[in-house]
Design a protein around this motif. Structure first.
Motif, mmCIF file in Angstrom:
data_model
loop_
_atom_site.group_PDB
_atom_site.id
_atom_site.type_symbol
_atom_site.label_atom_id
_atom_site.label_comp_id
_atom_site.label_asym_id
_atom_site.label_seq_id
_atom_site.Cartn_x
_atom_site.Cartn_y
_atom_site.Cartn_z
ATOM 1 N N GLY A 69 27.898 31.477 -40.023
ATOM 2 C CA GLY A 69 27.477 31.944 -41.333
ATOM 3 C C GLY A 69 27.102 33.413 -41.315
ATOM 4 N N HIS B 183 29.114 30.239 -45.318
ATOM 5 C CA HIS B 183 29.013 29.555 -44.026
ATOM 6 C C HIS B 183 30.059 28.465 -43.874
ATOM 7 C CE1 HIS B 183 26.932 26.055 -45.928
ATOM 8 N NE2 HIS B 183 26.407 26.976 -46.719
ATOM 9 N N PHE C 17 17.422 40.418 -39.962
ATOM 10 C CA PHE C 17 17.186 39.027 -40.346
ATOM 11 C C PHE C 17 15.708 38.657 -40.178
ATOM 12 C CE2 PHE C 17 17.469 34.362 -39.526
ATOM 13 C CZ PHE C 17 17.992 33.990 -40.749
ATOM 14 N N LEU D 286 17.982 29.183 -44.734
ATOM 15 C CA LEU D 286 17.277 30.115 -43.854
ATOM 16 C C LEU D 286 16.251 29.381 -43.002
ATOM 17 C CD1 LEU D 286 16.711 33.249 -46.120
ATOM 18 C CD2 LEU D 286 18.678 32.620 -44.716
ATOM 19 N N LEU E 1 21.268 35.102 -38.538
ATOM 20 C CA LEU E 1 22.508 35.337 -39.275
ATOM 21 C C LEU E 1 22.757 36.832 -39.370
ATOM 22 C CD1 LEU E 1 22.074 32.864 -42.288
ATOM 23 C CD2 LEU E 1 23.516 32.538 -40.266
ATOM 24 N N SER F 207 24.542 23.795 -52.761
ATOM 25 C CA SER F 207 25.634 24.407 -52.009
ATOM 26 C C SER F 207 26.948 24.165 -52.750
ATOM 27 C CB SER F 207 25.728 23.815 -50.599
ATOM 28 O OG SER F 207 24.602 24.145 -49.816
ATOM 29 N N VAL G 199 24.401 32.975 -48.585
ATOM 30 C CA VAL G 199 24.899 32.670 -47.251
ATOM 31 C C VAL G 199 26.270 32.024 -47.395
ATOM 32 C CG1 VAL G 199 24.531 31.419 -45.097
ATOM 33 C CG2 VAL G 199 22.569 32.381 -46.328
ATOM 34 N N LEU H 275 24.850 36.282 -43.960
ATOM 35 C CA LEU H 275 23.969 36.410 -45.114
ATOM 36 C C LEU H 275 24.262 37.731 -45.802
ATOM 37 C CD1 LEU H 275 20.187 35.565 -45.211
ATOM 38 C CD2 LEU H 275 21.146 37.415 -46.563
#
Length: 211
Positions: free
Chosen positions: A148, A111, A76, A136, A94, A120, A109, A150
């Protein structure tokens, strides 16, 4: 490896198909918000013992993320450096997954739904999909969603392709839940998903069946 997580406005075109499927009626066999569990006889080695969270499914096709394949070769912190996101080291991290064989440089992602930004997309109650840099940046500074993962890359199916694979006994399905999607012991996710169906892996055969 490049990551095509983008600012919110840049996600609109890419998510056109996903947006239409999440607004579609989830009747008639559509499985958005389900986990696909690969049967032992899965012929595609890329999905051997995989568990896929289906983020979109309609007559136009399907898109999902493999949730039990840890990503090798990138951490990450490395991703944040590549994208020039501060701070590094971040206040939170993540887990990184290999989400599927399609566009392995594109990031998503998956989540909990306690956080969202422009672009989203709700997958089901409790689960949201975001592909912007905003998430992020939020995570790096200690914010963002409660849970979450990734994923780089995704799994995609053309119209009717997933339905055909299910009919050919390639997949079982079960409603997704956070305990499976965000499970840290990814090595046991396949067995745990089958356990939710009360299925013993040792008893699975080539006989057709659905969850």
């Amino acid at each position: 490896m490049g990551c095509a997580l983008r600012d919110g406005a840049g996600c609109a075109t890419y998510f056109a198909m996903v947006s239409s499927t999440t607004s579609a009626v989830r009747a008639g066999g559509y499985l958005t918000g389900n986990l696909l569990i690969a049967m032992p006889g899965m012929q595609d080695p890329r999905f051997d013992h995989s568990v896929v969270c289906l983020c979109a499914h309609s007559a136009e096709g399907a898109m999902g993320l493999v949730v039990n394949r840890p990503l090798a070769g990138m951490a990450f912190d490395d991703l944040l450096r590549q994208l020039s996101i501060e701070p590094v080291p971040p206040q939170r991290r993540l887990r990184m997954l290999s989400g599927g064989p399609v566009e392995s440089g594109r990031g998503f992602v998956l989540h909990s739904d306690d956080w969202a930004t422009e672009g989203s997309l709700p997958v089901m109650p409790g689960l949201t999909l975001t592909a912007s840099l905003d998430i992020l940046k939020a995570v790096a500074t200690g914010g963002g969603p409660r849970e979450g993962v990734l994923a780089l890359g995704y799994a995609g199916w053309a119209p009717g392709q997933l339905e055909d694979e299910i009919q050919r006994n390639a997949w079982l399905n079960v409603p997704a839940d956070a305990s499976l999607v965000f499970r840290e012991d990814t090595g046991g996710t396949w067995e745990a998903a089958l356990a939710k169906l009360k299925v013993d892996p040792a008893l699975l055969s080539g006989a057709a069946g659905r969850a």
